[in-house]
Write a protein that holds these residues in place. Structure first.
Motif, PDB file in Angstrom:
ATOM      1  N   GLU A   5       0.827  -1.224   0.000  1.00  0.00           N
ATOM      2  CA  GLU A   5       0.000   0.000   0.000  1.00  0.00           C
ATOM      3  C   GLU A   5       0.855   1.265   0.000  1.00  0.00           C
ATOM      4  O   GLU A   5       0.321   2.373  -0.115  1.00  0.00           O
ATOM      5  N   ASP A   6       2.173   1.139   0.166  1.00  0.00           N
ATOM      6  CA  ASP A   6       3.042   2.312   0.332  1.00  0.00           C
ATOM      7  C   ASP A   6       4.178   2.237  -0.702  1.00  0.00           C
ATOM      8  O   ASP A   6       5.131   1.466  -0.536  1.00  0.00           O
ATOM      9  N   ASP A   7       4.087   3.075  -1.762  1.00  0.00           N
ATOM     10  CA  ASP A   7       5.047   2.991  -2.874  1.00  0.00           C
ATOM     11  C   ASP A   7       6.490   3.244  -2.431  1.00  0.00           C
ATOM     12  O   ASP A   7       7.415   2.579  -2.899  1.00  0.00           O
ATOM     13  N   ALA A   8       6.663   4.207  -1.521  1.00  0.00           N
ATOM     14  CA  ALA A   8       8.035   4.530  -1.079  1.00  0.00           C
ATOM     15  C   ALA A   8       8.624   3.352  -0.296  1.00  0.00           C
ATOM     16  O   ALA A   8       9.808   3.016  -0.429  1.00  0.00           O
ATOM     17  N   LEU A   9       7.784   2.713   0.508  1.00  0.00           N
ATOM     18  CA  LEU A   9       8.235   1.545   1.279  1.00  0.00           C
ATOM     19  C   LEU A   9       8.588   0.396   0.336  1.00  0.00           C
ATOM     20  O   LEU A   9       9.618  -0.277   0.511  1.00  0.00           O
ATOM     21  N   VAL A  10       7.749   0.178  -0.677  1.00  0.00           N
ATOM     22  CA  VAL A  10       8.037  -0.889  -1.652  1.00  0.00           C
ATOM     23  C   VAL A  10       9.386  -0.621  -2.310  1.00  0.00           C
ATOM     24  O   VAL A  10      10.235  -1.526  -2.406  1.00  0.00           O
ATOM     25  N   ALA A  11       9.627   0.625  -2.708  1.00  0.00           N
ATOM     26  CA  ALA A  11      10.903   0.970  -3.367  1.00  0.00           C
ATOM     27  C   ALA A  11      12.083   0.674  -2.429  1.00  0.00           C
ATOM     28  O   ALA A  11      13.116   0.138  -2.853  1.00  0.00           O
ATOM     29  N   ARG A  12      11.913   0.990  -1.164  1.00  0.00           N
ATOM     30  CA  ARG A  12      12.982   0.732  -0.182  1.00  0.00           C
ATOM     31  C   ARG A  12      13.234  -0.777  -0.009  1.00  0.00           C
ATOM     32  O   ARG A  12      14.391  -1.233   0.013  1.00  0.00           O
ATOM     33  N   LEU A  13      12.145  -1.538   0.112  1.00  0.00           N
ATOM     34  CA  LEU A  13      12.279  -2.993   0.308  1.00  0.00           C
ATOM     35  C   LEU A  13      12.902  -3.654  -0.919  1.00  0.00           C
ATOM     36  O   LEU A  13      13.709  -4.589  -0.794  1.00  0.00           O
ATOM     37  N   VAL A  14      12.542  -3.154  -2.112  1.00  0.00           N
ATOM     38  CA  VAL A  14      13.110  -3.697  -3.354  1.00  0.00           C
ATOM     39  C   VAL A  14      14.597  -3.364  -3.414  1.00  0.00           C
ATOM     40  O   VAL A  14      15.436  -4.233  -3.682  1.00  0.00           O
ATOM     41  N   ARG A  15      14.925  -2.109  -3.126  1.00  0.00           N
ATOM     42  CA  ARG A  15      16.333  -1.655  -3.177  1.00  0.00           C
ATOM     43  C   ARG A  15      17.203  -2.499  -2.241  1.00  0.00           C
ATOM     44  O   ARG A  15      18.291  -2.944  -2.616  1.00  0.00           O
ATOM     45  N   ASP A  16      16.698  -2.765  -1.042  1.00  0.00           N
ATOM     46  CA  ASP A  16      17.496  -3.486  -0.040  1.00  0.00           C
ATOM     47  C   ASP A  16      17.342  -5.003  -0.127  1.00  0.00           C
ATOM     48  O   ASP A  16      17.956  -5.727   0.653  1.00  0.00           O
ATOM     49  N   ARG A  17      16.499  -5.453  -1.031  1.00  0.00           N
ATOM     50  CA  ARG A  17      16.166  -6.891  -1.161  1.00  0.00           C
ATOM     51  C   ARG A  17      15.763  -7.495   0.185  1.00  0.00           C
ATOM     52  O   ARG A  17      16.118  -8.644   0.528  1.00  0.00           O
ATOM     53  N   THR A  18      15.015  -6.719   0.966  1.00  0.00           N
ATOM     54  CA  THR A  18      14.563  -7.209   2.278  1.00  0.00           C
ATOM     55  C   THR A  18      13.574  -8.358   2.067  1.00  0.00           C
ATOM     56  O   THR A  18      12.568  -8.194   1.362  1.00  0.00           O
ATOM     57  N   PRO A  19      13.832  -9.508   2.685  1.00  0.00           N
ATOM     58  CA  PRO A  19      12.902 -10.629   2.511  1.00  0.00           C
ATOM     59  C   PRO A  19      11.554 -10.401   3.217  1.00  0.00           C
ATOM     60  O   PRO A  19      11.517  -9.874   4.331  1.00  0.00           O
ATOM     61  N   LEU A  20      10.486 -10.792   2.548  1.00  0.00           N
ATOM     62  CA  LEU A  20       9.144 -10.787   3.148  1.00  0.00           C
ATOM     63  C   LEU A  20       8.670 -12.232   3.155  1.00  0.00           C
ATOM     64  O   LEU A  20       8.562 -12.862   2.097  1.00  0.00           O
ATOM     65  N   THR A  21       8.384 -12.769   4.345  1.00  0.00           N
ATOM     66  CA  THR A  21       7.943 -14.169   4.445  1.00  0.00           C
ATOM     67  C   THR A  21       6.417 -14.203   4.451  1.00  0.00           C
ATOM     68  O   THR A  21       5.774 -13.941   5.464  1.00  0.00           O
ATOM     69  N   VAL A  22       5.854 -14.519   3.298  1.00  0.00           N
ATOM     70  CA  VAL A  22       4.405 -14.420   3.086  1.00  0.00           C
ATOM     71  C   VAL A  22       3.740 -15.781   3.337  1.00  0.00           C
ATOM     72  O   VAL A  22       4.292 -16.819   2.965  1.00  0.00           O
ATOM     73  N   CYS A  23       2.564 -15.751   3.960  1.00  0.00           N
ATOM     74  CA  CYS A  23       1.864 -16.987   4.339  1.00  0.00           C
ATOM     75  C   CYS A  23       0.444 -16.956   3.769  1.00  0.00           C
ATOM     76  O   CYS A  23      -0.503 -16.540   4.453  1.00  0.00           O
ATOM     77  N   PRO A  24       0.281 -17.425   2.523  1.00  0.00           N
ATOM     78  CA  PRO A  24      -0.999 -17.250   1.833  1.00  0.00           C
ATOM     79  C   PRO A  24      -2.198 -17.886   2.539  1.00  0.00           C
ATOM     80  O   PRO A  24      -3.234 -17.235   2.698  1.00  0.00           O
ATOM     81  N   LEU A  25      -2.079 -19.155   2.958  1.00  0.00           N
ATOM     82  CA  LEU A  25      -3.247 -19.801   3.583  1.00  0.00           C
ATOM     83  C   LEU A  25      -3.606 -19.119   4.899  1.00  0.00           C
ATOM     84  O   LEU A  25      -4.794 -18.956   5.223  1.00  0.00           O
ATOM     85  N   SER A  26      -2.613 -18.687   5.653  1.00  0.00           N
ATOM     86  CA  SER A  26      -2.859 -17.958   6.894  1.00  0.00           C
ATOM     87  C   SER A  26      -3.621 -16.670   6.601  1.00  0.00           C
ATOM     88  O   SER A  26      -4.611 -16.354   7.267  1.00  0.00           O
ATOM     89  N   ASN A  27      -3.160 -15.926   5.602  1.00  0.00           N
ATOM     90  CA  ASN A  27      -3.797 -14.641   5.285  1.00  0.00           C
ATOM     91  C   ASN A  27      -5.263 -14.818   4.898  1.00  0.00           C
ATOM     92  O   ASN A  27      -6.101 -13.981   5.233  1.00  0.00           O
ATOM     93  N   VAL A  28      -5.566 -15.921   4.223  1.00  0.00           N
ATOM     94  CA  VAL A  28      -6.966 -16.186   3.854  1.00  0.00           C
ATOM     95  C   VAL A  28      -7.764 -16.567   5.097  1.00  0.00           C
ATOM     96  O   VAL A  28      -8.833 -16.003   5.367  1.00  0.00           O
TER      97      VAL A  28
END
Ligand code: ADE
Ligand code: ZN
Length: 323
Positions: free
Chosen positions: A223-246
């Motif tokens: 939801e935050d373009d500047a944050l996305v750009a920062r996370l992409v630049r730093d290659r910060t890992p995001l551990t996503v849990c699809p079934l949990s989110n549903v």
């Protein structure tokens, strides 16, 4: 082997709460052994209670079920049952969360929790490597988190990192700046749940205040373009849990999960199982959900699996061996 006859992709499990692998049958077995009264007449009745409307509705059942975990052997058996499933799912390395405060508050010694988990990790070491991430419960006080870290100090050689979990909204990362600073000073790797139910701003705070090296969930970062750009630049890992989110209604359905958008934005995402005994499956079920529910291609699945390995806290040589 999978149903298509191909071996599962080698992967690392980086977002798994070991208490979230406590299956309903085990809840009943341990309740009988330790004479713990349960508010359910049968396994089926317990399973029927897994009808969650949000994170808190899950946490209420999750913490209540933990009352059956009492001894070092219980923790060893819990972790052993999970680690035994890893090879068949291609899981070659696990960095498992555990919630000491949820056990010490019931009178269980932290040494029994860590000792039992370590017994299991050592027992399965030929089949899967594993480390422990001690999580602070964010809906409890910062002082209690400090006490927990102090109590864990004799066992630091068995712990790779610290995390932050439990009820997110109203408990921003900045509440724990000081204890994370101390943990980093002790050589522990910092991670935190952020942007699961809480806003993108909590992800920014986790980076700025806690110095996290990985963000757990992070789905609202999109939801935050500047944050996305920062996370992409730093290659910060995001551990996503699809079934949990549903299952926790963080997204309205698997087909509307933001994972494709996150991957397309260049984010370093990987897929994990969170609390598999509660959310409908382990690593393989989460990979199947993104393949079937989001139309992910074999190439995209390979990217997710490779990201999980490169996002681990293993050294470069071990990463190369697993890729
Ligand atoms: N503890 C166990 N599972 C969790 C989740 N999905 N979010 C926050 N805390 C948790
Ligand atoms: Zn989690």
């Amino acid at each position: 082997m999978t149903t298509t006859g191909t071996p599962p992709l080698p992967k690392a499990e980086l977002h798994l709460h070991i208490e979230g692998t406590l299956e309903p049958e085990t809840v009943f077995e341990l309740a009988r052994r330790h004479d713990v009264a349960l508010p359910y007449a049968s396994v089926e009745e317990l399973r029927a209670a897994y009808d969650f409307t949000d994170l808190q509705s899950f946490l209420d059942v999750y913490y209540a079920n933990m009352a059956v975990l009492r001894t070092r052997d219980d923790f060893a058996a819990l972790a052993s049952a999970y680690l035994r499933t890893c090879p068949e799912q291609g899981v070659r390395h696990v960095e498992m969360f555990f919630d000491p405060q949820a056990h010490t508050a019931r009178g269980v010694a932290i040494g029994d929790v860590i000792g039992g988990l370590t017994d299991a990790i050592e027992h399965h070491a030929d089949d899967v490597s594993a480390g422990l991430i001690l999580c602070f419960l964010r809906d409890r006080s910062a002082a209690e988190a400090e006490e927990t870290l102090r109590a864990a100090e004799p066992y630091l050689d068995r712990i790779v990192g610290v995390g932050l979990d439990s009820a997110e909204v109203g408990h921003p990362p900045s509440k724990f700046t000081s204890v994370f600073e101390r943990a980093r000073g002790l050589g522990l790797k910092p991670v935190a749940h952020a942007g699961e139910e809480g806003p993108a701003g909590y992800v920014t705070e986790a980076l700025d205040e806690l110095g996290v090296l990985r963000v757990d969930h992070g789905i609202r970062a999109i939801e935050d373009d500047a944050l996305v750009a920062r996370l992409v630049r730093d290659r910060t890992p995001l551990t996503v849990c699809p079934l949990s989110n549903v299952r926790l209604a963080c997204v309205p359905g698997i087909g509307l999960h933001p994972l494709p958008e996150m991957l397309a934005a260049g984010l370093n995402v990987s897929v994990h199982s969170d609390d598999p005994a509660y959310f409908g499956g382990y690593a393989d079920a989460n990979y199947a959900a993104v393949r079937e529910g989001l139309g992910f291609t074999d190439d995209q699945l390979r990217t997710l699996a490779a990201n999980s390995i490169t996002s681990s806290f293993l050294d470069d040589e071990a990463v190369q061996r697993l890729l």
